[in-house]
Motif scaffolding. Structure first.
Motif, PDB file in Angstrom:
ATOM      1  N   TYR A  96       0.828  -1.202   0.000  1.00 19.57           N
ATOM      2  CA  TYR A  96       0.000   0.000   0.000  1.00 19.57           C
ATOM      3  C   TYR A  96       0.865   1.257   0.000  1.00 19.57           C
ATOM      4  CZ  TYR A  96      -3.440  -3.374   1.758  1.00 19.57           C
ATOM      5  OH  TYR A  96      -4.235  -4.473   1.925  1.00 19.57           O
ATOM      6  N   VAL A  97       0.391   2.274  -0.710  1.00 18.24           N
ATOM      7  CA  VAL A  97       0.959   3.622  -0.643  1.00 18.24           C
ATOM      8  C   VAL A  97      -0.224   4.575  -0.542  1.00 18.24           C
ATOM      9  CG1 VAL A  97       2.363   5.393  -1.737  1.00 18.24           C
ATOM     10  CG2 VAL A  97       2.938   2.980  -2.078  1.00 18.24           C
ATOM     11  N   LEU A  98      -0.295   5.340   0.539  1.00 22.05           N
ATOM     12  CA  LEU A  98      -1.422   6.249   0.711  1.00 22.05           C
ATOM     13  C   LEU A  98      -0.964   7.571   1.317  1.00 22.05           C
ATOM     14  CD1 LEU A  98      -3.443   5.277   3.869  1.00 22.05           C
ATOM     15  CD2 LEU A  98      -1.493   3.930   3.160  1.00 22.05           C
ATOM     16  N   MET A  99      -1.699   8.616   0.981  1.00 25.49           N
ATOM     17  CA  MET A  99      -1.430   9.939   1.542  1.00 25.49           C
ATOM     18  C   MET A  99      -2.382  10.176   2.701  1.00 25.49           C
ATOM     19  SD  MET A  99      -1.572  13.728  -0.257  1.00 25.49           S
ATOM     20  CE  MET A  99      -0.082  13.480  -1.235  1.00 25.49           C
ATOM     21  N   GLU A 100      -1.807  10.489   3.873  1.00 20.71           N
ATOM     22  CA  GLU A 100      -2.621  10.743   5.053  1.00 20.71           C
ATOM     23  C   GLU A 100      -3.255  12.128   4.954  1.00 20.71           C
ATOM     24  OE1 GLU A 100      -3.065   8.276   6.801  1.00 20.71           O
ATOM     25  OE2 GLU A 100      -1.289   7.001   6.619  1.00 20.71           O
ATOM     26  N   THR A 101      -4.183  12.427   5.851  1.00 22.14           N
ATOM     27  CA  THR A 101      -4.900  13.696   5.797  1.00 22.14           C
ATOM     28  C   THR A 101      -3.995  14.897   6.052  1.00 22.14           C
ATOM     29  OG1 THR A 101      -5.523  13.447   8.122  1.00 22.14           O
ATOM     30  CG2 THR A 101      -7.083  12.646   6.470  1.00 22.14           C
ATOM     31  N   ASN A 102      -2.838  14.677   6.697  1.00 19.83           N
ATOM     32  CA  ASN A 102      -1.918  15.791   6.945  1.00 19.83           C
ATOM     33  C   ASN A 102      -0.882  15.957   5.836  1.00 19.83           C
ATOM     34  OD1 ASN A 102      -0.195  13.656   7.364  1.00 19.83           O
ATOM     35  ND2 ASN A 102      -0.045  13.933   9.571  1.00 19.83           N
ATOM     36  N   GLY A 103      -1.007  15.160   4.763  1.00 19.00           N
ATOM     37  CA  GLY A 103      -0.106  15.285   3.623  1.00 19.00           C
ATOM     38  C   GLY A 103       1.064  14.328   3.630  1.00 19.00           C
ATOM     39  N   ASN A 104       1.320  13.651   4.747  1.00 24.77           N
ATOM     40  CA  ASN A 104       2.392  12.669   4.795  1.00 24.77           C
ATOM     41  C   ASN A 104       1.998  11.432   3.994  1.00 24.77           C
ATOM     42  OD1 ASN A 104       3.965  14.285   6.427  1.00 24.77           O
ATOM     43  ND2 ASN A 104       3.251  13.355   8.331  1.00 24.77           N
ATOM     44  N   VAL A 105       2.978  10.787   3.381  1.00 28.20           N
ATOM     45  CA  VAL A 105       2.726   9.580   2.586  1.00 28.20           C
ATOM     46  C   VAL A 105       3.215   8.365   3.353  1.00 28.20           C
ATOM     47  CG1 VAL A 105       3.214   8.370   0.428  1.00 28.20           C
ATOM     48  CG2 VAL A 105       2.896  10.846   0.418  1.00 28.20           C
ATOM     49  N   SER A 106       2.325   7.387   3.524  1.00 31.43           N
ATOM     50  CA  SER A 106       2.666   6.144   4.229  1.00 31.43           C
ATOM     51  C   SER A 106       2.864   5.028   3.213  1.00 31.43           C
ATOM     52  CB  SER A 106       1.551   5.759   5.208  1.00 31.43           C
ATOM     53  OG  SER A 106       1.378   6.745   6.195  1.00 31.43           O
ATOM     54  N   VAL A 107       3.936   4.275   3.396  1.00 29.11           N
ATOM     55  CA  VAL A 107       4.245   3.139   2.521  1.00 29.11           C
ATOM     56  C   VAL A 107       4.279   1.879   3.375  1.00 29.11           C
ATOM     57  CG1 VAL A 107       5.933   2.106   0.962  1.00 29.11           C
ATOM     58  CG2 VAL A 107       5.572   4.591   0.949  1.00 29.11           C
ATOM     59  N   ILE A 108       3.422   0.914   3.039  1.00 32.14           N
ATOM     60  CA  ILE A 108       3.349  -0.352   3.773  1.00 32.14           C
ATOM     61  C   ILE A 108       4.031  -1.438   2.951  1.00 32.14           C
ATOM     62  CG2 ILE A 108       1.860  -1.976   4.980  1.00 32.14           C
ATOM     63  CD1 ILE A 108       1.657   0.935   5.965  1.00 32.14           C
ATOM     64  N   LEU A 109       5.156  -1.929   3.445  1.00 30.96           N
ATOM     65  CA  LEU A 109       5.872  -2.985   2.732  1.00 30.96           C
ATOM     66  C   LEU A 109       5.097  -4.296   2.793  1.00 30.96           C
ATOM     67  CD1 LEU A 109       9.486  -2.305   4.093  1.00 30.96           C
ATOM     68  CD2 LEU A 109       8.522  -1.546   1.919  1.00 30.96           C
ATOM     69  N   ASN A 110       5.288  -5.141   1.773  1.00 27.68           N
ATOM     70  CA  ASN A 110       4.633  -6.454   1.820  1.00 27.68           C
ATOM     71  C   ASN A 110       5.378  -7.375   2.784  1.00 27.68           C
ATOM     72  OD1 ASN A 110       6.883  -7.381   0.318  1.00 27.68           O
ATOM     73  ND2 ASN A 110       5.831  -6.944  -1.613  1.00 27.68           N
ATOM     74  N   ALA A 111       4.764  -8.494   3.091  1.00 27.59           N
ATOM     75  CA  ALA A 111       5.282  -9.387   4.136  1.00 27.59           C
ATOM     76  C   ALA A 111       6.703  -9.853   3.849  1.00 27.59           C
ATOM     77  CB  ALA A 111       4.351 -10.586   4.298  1.00 27.59           C
ATOM     78  N   GLU A 112       7.026 -10.057   2.588  1.00 30.01           N
ATOM     79  CA  GLU A 112       8.343 -10.581   2.239  1.00 30.01           C
ATOM     80  C   GLU A 112       9.459  -9.570   2.452  1.00 30.01           C
ATOM     81  OE1 GLU A 112       5.732 -10.627   0.283  1.00 30.01           O
ATOM     82  OE2 GLU A 112       5.190 -12.755   0.143  1.00 30.01           O
ATOM     83  N   ASN A 113       9.112  -8.300   2.496  1.00 27.75           N
ATOM     84  CA  ASN A 113      10.139  -7.259   2.572  1.00 27.75           C
ATOM     85  C   ASN A 113      10.111  -6.448   3.863  1.00 27.75           C
ATOM     86  OD1 ASN A 113      11.462  -7.186  -0.284  1.00 27.75           O
ATOM     87  ND2 ASN A 113       9.265  -7.324  -0.690  1.00 27.75           N
ATOM     88  N   ARG A 114       9.237  -6.810   4.783  1.00 24.19           N
ATOM     89  CA  ARG A 114       9.215  -6.118   6.070  1.00 24.19           C
ATOM     90  C   ARG A 114      10.381  -6.579   6.930  1.00 24.19           C
ATOM     91  NH1 ARG A 114       2.862  -7.264   7.310  1.00 24.19           N
ATOM     92  NH2 ARG A 114       2.033  -6.132   5.510  1.00 24.19           N
ATOM     93  N   PRO A 115      10.901  -5.690   7.781  1.00 22.26           N
ATOM     94  CA  PRO A 115      11.993  -6.087   8.687  1.00 22.26           C
ATOM     95  C   PRO A 115      11.546  -7.208   9.625  1.00 22.26           C
ATOM     96  CG  PRO A 115      11.763  -3.696   8.604  1.00 22.26           C
ATOM     97  CD  PRO A 115      10.573  -4.259   7.899  1.00 22.26           C
TER      98      PRO A 115
END
Length: 230
Positions: free
Chosen positions: A132-151
């Protein structure tokens, strides 16, 4: 000249107080209504400084009105979902499970280069590594890595590490912070014992000393090149 200095000092402290009441968000994290209020407050505060003939009370009343309006709106939005959506909007989903929402990106004027830059800034090489890549209401962009690439986390390895403890400043440049010492449940005798362990004569010889509830201590003596840990 003296009037200008007095007005500047008064407005400085008044604006600081107003912003403290508004909250502790950074400028980049402000919601649209909060940013508008912040800009308007700065404009009102500058008027009596730039124009000596402008009544000081006029700007103060205007700032108080904006402050009350922002507090009322924030509290109302906290209680009411419809008001929250009206004043703050909703997050914008740009990328979801391999699909790009080109229409939403166009609405937010967010181009492909912006999208890929945010992906790279969050440790991914390309879109194949994120869900997922989404823009929050305050303008910040959140990027959610998939399971294979998360720490990897302790939970992934079935480990149960001890919960982290917050470290508090006990000595700040030679001065003992009695409130933090009491908060941690320690007393003067404990502090003297710790200083003796580090072969430090008094708090006046300590630049920084931090401690947590688990008994961990971090100490930096004054004019010392090396840090001391325990």
């Amino acid at each position: 000249m003296i009037i200008t200095v007095i007005r500047t000092v008064v407005m400085y402290f008044f604006v600081v107080l107003a912003l403290r009441i508004m909250g502790k968000r950074q400028i980049g994290e402000l919601e649209p209504s909060e940013l508008v209020v912040t800009i308007m407050i700065s404009e009102l505060a500058s008027l009596p400084i730039q124009e000596p003939g402008q009544p000081l009370m006029t700007s103060i009343v205007g700032i108080i009105l904006l402050l009350v309006l922002e507090v009322v709106i924030s509290f109302s939005a906290y209680k009411n979902m419809r008001l929250r959506k009206f004043f703050y909007g909703t997050p914008s989903m740009f990328f979801k499970k391999g699909k790009i929402d080109q229409k939403e990106m166009e609405n937010q004027r967010f181009n492909l280069n912006d999208l890929l830059a945010e992906v790279r800034n969050n440790g991914a090489a390309d879109l194949s590594e994120v869900d997922y890549v989404l823009m929050e209401t305050n303008g910040n962009v959140s990027v959610i890595l998939n399971a294979e690439n998360r720490p990897l986390t302790p939970k992934d390895m079935n480990l149960n590490p001890a919960p982290p403890e917050i470290s508090y400043v006990v000595i700040d440049n030679g001065r003992v912070n009695a409130a933090n010492l009491k908060l941690l449940g320690y007393n003067g005798e404990w502090l003297r014992t710790q200083l003796e362990n580090y072969k430090v004569k008094s708090p006046a010889d300590v630049f920084y000393m931090g401690a947590d509830a688990a008994g961990n201590v971090f100490l930096i003596p004054k004019k010392a090149k090396k840090e001391v840990r325990k």
